[in-house]
Design a protein around this motif. Sequence first.
Motif, PDB file in Angstrom:
ATOM      1  N   PHE A 119      31.084  42.767   1.105  1.00 57.06           N
ATOM      2  CA  PHE A 119      31.394  41.571   0.326  1.00 57.06           C
ATOM      3  C   PHE A 119      30.193  41.251  -0.566  1.00 57.06           C
ATOM      4  CE2 PHE A 119      32.734  36.804   0.779  1.00 57.06           C
ATOM      5  CZ  PHE A 119      33.080  36.766  -0.548  1.00 57.06           C
ATOM      6  N   HIS A 120      29.050  40.908   0.048  1.00 51.93           N
ATOM      7  CA  HIS A 120      27.845  40.616  -0.735  1.00 51.93           C
ATOM      8  C   HIS A 120      26.625  40.628   0.179  1.00 51.93           C
ATOM      9  CE1 HIS A 120      27.402  36.491   0.821  1.00 51.93           C
ATOM     10  NE2 HIS A 120      28.718  36.449   0.795  1.00 51.93           N
ATOM     11  N   HIS A 140      30.363  39.643  -6.445  1.00 56.97           N
ATOM     12  CA  HIS A 140      31.351  40.491  -5.781  1.00 56.97           C
ATOM     13  C   HIS A 140      32.473  40.781  -6.768  1.00 56.97           C
ATOM     14  CE1 HIS A 140      34.065  42.218  -2.876  1.00 56.97           C
ATOM     15  NE2 HIS A 140      34.997  41.373  -3.274  1.00 56.97           N
TER      16      HIS A 140
END
Length: 176
Positions: free
Chosen positions: A101-102, A115
């Motif tokens: 995701f990040h 993202h």
Amino acid sequence: MPFPDEAATHDGTRHGVPDVLAYLAGAWQVVRTARDLAGNAEGHFSGTTVFTPSDDGGLLSHESGVFTWRGTPRPAERTLRFVPGGDPATAHVQFADGRPFHDLDLRTGRHTADHPCGLDLYRGEFEVYDDRRWLTRWRVAGPTKDLILTTAYTRCDPTAPRTAPLRPPSPENPDR
């Protein structure tokens, strides 16, 4: 970008986090606004996020509550994984299935992450105000989405010193 309740930081500084997983562990009250800028609609989420230890030395984040969109409340939940980064102040955030995701780096108490999701871009800003309060603001822009998602987290621990909870921006004052 301004965040809500700036006065709650007392001196305007952010709170650096030396160990992100230790900071996040436990239960948090969650209040979120979701603004659809293209459709001029707004929704609200209220619930909890609980960070519990995972088998990989990280944390599982399970969020549950009620999301109200266009006047209709519905149960909502999601699970994210926070995997230790190269420094205790960092983590890799993944979806429940392990997809990235990040990254998250809270050494300074502030972090920006991107993202990409198809042709849309999620840009997240994270700010830590103190040991009990932090905030995220995601700006989602692209051909299919035009949203601002603002989430205020307040620790649920009743033994911690009491402070006023953060509140996401209101429709009357979106830059708050």
